[in-house]
Design an enzyme around this catalytic site. Structure first.
Site, PDB file in Angstrom:
ATOM      1  CE  LYS A   1      28.028  50.303  46.293  1.00 35.90           C
ATOM      2  NZ  LYS A   1      28.340  51.103  47.678  1.00 35.90           N
TER       3      LYS A   1
ATOM      4  CE  LYS B   1      21.370  48.406  48.380  1.00 34.33           C
ATOM      5  NZ  LYS B   1      21.807  48.762  49.459  1.00 34.33           N
TER       6      LYS B   1
ATOM      7  CE  LYS C   1      22.563  56.280  52.245  1.00 32.47           C
ATOM      8  NZ  LYS C   1      23.874  55.977  53.014  1.00 32.47           N
TER       9      LYS C   1
HETATM   10  P1  ATP Z   1      24.007  52.083  48.327  1.00 30.35           P
HETATM   11  O1  ATP Z   1      22.607  51.394  48.288  1.00 30.35           O
HETATM   12  O2  ATP Z   1      24.063  53.319  47.477  1.00 30.35           O
HETATM   13  O3  ATP Z   1      24.930  51.189  48.262  1.00 30.35           O
HETATM   14  P2  ATP Z   1      23.327  52.014  51.166  1.00 30.35           P
HETATM   15  O4  ATP Z   1      21.840  52.432  51.008  1.00 30.35           O
HETATM   16  O5  ATP Z   1      23.501  50.636  51.352  1.00 30.35           O
HETATM   17  O6  ATP Z   1      23.952  52.586  49.862  1.00 30.35           O
HETATM   18  P3  ATP Z   1      24.715  52.663  53.663  1.00 30.35           P
HETATM   19  O7  ATP Z   1      24.632  53.710  54.146  1.00 30.35           O
HETATM   20  O8  ATP Z   1      25.944  52.059  53.396  1.00 30.35           O
HETATM   21  O9  ATP Z   1      23.980  52.947  52.087  1.00 30.35           O
HETATM   22  O10 ATP Z   1      23.631  51.508  54.337  1.00 30.35           O
HETATM   23  C1  ATP Z   1      23.221  51.635  55.456  1.00 30.35           C
HETATM   24  C2  ATP Z   1      22.405  50.666  56.093  1.00 30.35           C
HETATM   25  O11 ATP Z   1      21.127  50.458  55.409  1.00 30.35           O
HETATM   26  C3  ATP Z   1      23.063  49.169  56.035  1.00 30.35           C
HETATM   27  O12 ATP Z   1      23.100  48.439  57.213  1.00 30.35           O
HETATM   28  C4  ATP Z   1      22.459  48.362  54.706  1.00 30.35           C
HETATM   29  O13 ATP Z   1      22.466  47.099  54.777  1.00 30.35           O
HETATM   30  C5  ATP Z   1      21.092  48.893  54.927  1.00 30.35           C
HETATM   31  N1  ATP Z   1      20.334  49.037  53.528  1.00 30.35           N
HETATM   32  C6  ATP Z   1      20.652  49.737  52.497  1.00 30.35           C
HETATM   33  N2  ATP Z   1      19.551  49.533  51.601  1.00 30.35           N
HETATM   34  C7  ATP Z   1      18.842  48.778  52.046  1.00 30.35           C
HETATM   35  C8  ATP Z   1      17.468  48.205  51.795  1.00 30.35           C
HETATM   36  N3  ATP Z   1      17.060  48.439  50.476  1.00 30.35           N
HETATM   37  N4  ATP Z   1      16.774  47.541  52.251  1.00 30.35           N
HETATM   38  C9  ATP Z   1      17.289  47.289  53.678  1.00 30.35           C
HETATM   39  N5  ATP Z   1      18.308  47.618  54.132  1.00 30.35           N
HETATM   40  C10 ATP Z   1      18.983  48.516  53.467  1.00 30.35           C
END
Ligand code: ATP
Ligand code: LTN
Length: 332
Positions: A110, A196, A199
């Site tokens: 980040k 990955k 968001k």
């Molecule tokens: P960003 O990717 O922008 O950092 P995020 O998608 O990780 O955001 P969160 O709302 O914090 O956002 O994540 C919620 C949950 O989703 C967490 O448990 C995280 O580990 C899971 N997660 C996020 N991206 C993935 C992915 N690509 N595959 C599986 N799990 C995910």
């Protein structure tokens, strides 16, 4: 068992968030004591829109409820309404070595992104993010933290800090454990299957959001990056794109990866993409519908958070008193 997890109100929920995290929360709620937070204090560590923040929080709450979290069974609450999270984070920061924070993968990723934007600076909140996350977890004597693969390092950190605190001040915190899926803990981007699904990815074509329309789903899946081969086979290294599509299919259909490979044995990439689109539309449209219904019910959403706040507050207050006593601080 005590279960704690959370998601940030930082954007639309994608199928990675859904499959690896939120869907499992709903499955855990019947047999465990669960707390699920909307972690707004984490979401403000990167650029965000203060004016629309409340709306984002309501949207995420609507997702939690639409996916089946039952506010009568679990505690759903807004992190910033429980001041003990910030307070404990400060206390834990005093026993955290700076270099442990600097080596965190998410911080490095980040902060690299921030450094790439002109005029932007890396804030200390981004560095301290894992301490706040440890506070979230430890405050509730959590046993299990269901998350995606990307958060495992942060849970390892929470475990280390819990042990360190216990050693220094006497047994206080439970040492939590991460719970991750064997397959699907890391859903990959549709545009670049070596990264990955995220968001915060600026390219919206990389994610399937759970509220995507039929048209969006069909377009995104049909254009998703695969490889120049023909064989539908799971091989995360050599065939990252196809393996990602197989994983998504497997999790939504309830079939194992082996069964999914067998199902597609004499089919081509186009057929896999078409069947996957149909499956996603079938599974996501009822959730989308529920989210839309719930988003309009402002008073109900407020009530859910108020009930959760009261339940979480009680536990947090009592934990904080114990922590302060152990640290020799006043509890008045
Ligand atoms: P960003 O990717 O922008 O950092 P995020 O998608 O990780 O955001 P969160 O709302 O914090 O956002 O994540 C919620 C949950 O989703 C967490 O448990 C995280 O580990 C899971 N997660 C996020 N991206 C993935 C992915 N690509 N595959 C599986 N799990 C995910
Ligand atoms: N950092 C997490 C969100 C989060 C969380 C938590 C998850 C904040 N506090 C406590 C589990 C337990 C993320 O998913 N990005």
């Amino acid at each position: 068992m005590k279960v704690f997890s959370g998601a940030q109100p930082s954007g639309k929920i994608h199928i990675g968030n859904y499959l690896a995290a939120i869907k499992n929360w709903a499955e855990l709620q019947d047999k465990n004591e669960c707390l699920f937070s909307i972690v707004d204090l984490h979401a403000i560590t990167v650029d965000y829109d203060a004016e629309n923040f409340e709306k984002k929080i309501n949207q995420l709450l609507a997702v939690y409820l639409a996916i089946g979290l039952d506010p009568e069974k679990v505690t759903i609450f807004l992190q910033s309404e429980i001041k003990e999270h910030s307070e404990l984070a400060w206390l834990l920061s005093t026993i955290t070595p700076l270099n442990e924070l600097q080596r965190m993968t998410q911080f490095k990723d980040k902060s690299e992104k921030v450094a790439g934007k002109s005029g932007a600076t890396i804030n200390a909140g981004l560095l301290n993010y894992p301490i706040l996350m440890a506070a979230d977890i430890l405050l509730y004597q959590t046993d299990i933290v269901p998350v995606g693969q990307d958060q495992v390092q942060h849970i390892e950190f929470a475990r280390t800090i819990a042990r360190k605190f216990n050693k220094k001040f006497g047994q206080t915190f439970k040492v939590p454990e991460a719970k991750v899926l064997k397959i699907g803990a890391k859903i990959m981007s549709l545009v670049d299957p070596t990264k990955k699904m995220s968001k915060s990815d600026e390219n919206q074509e990389s994610c399937i959001y759970i509220t995507d329309s039929e048209k969006d789903i069909k377009r995104k899946i049909s254009r998703s990056v695969t490889d120049s081969g023909k064989k539908i086979k799971y091989d995360a290294k050599k065939k990252a794109g196809i393996s990602n599509l197989l994983t998504i299919y497997s999790l939504f259909s309830g079939k194992t990866i082996k069964e999914t490979e067998k199902h597609f044995i004499n089919k081509n990439y186009k057929q896999l993409k078409e069947e996957l689109s149909d499956l996603l539309i079938e599974k996501l449209s009822p959730i989308s519908k529920k989210i839309k219904e719930l988003e309009g019910r402002d008073i109900y959403l407020k009530e859910v958070l108020e009930i959760g706040r009261k339940k979480a507050q009680k536990i947090a207050k009592s934990s904080m008193e114990t922590v302060k006593r152990k640290m020799g601080l006043s509890i008045n």
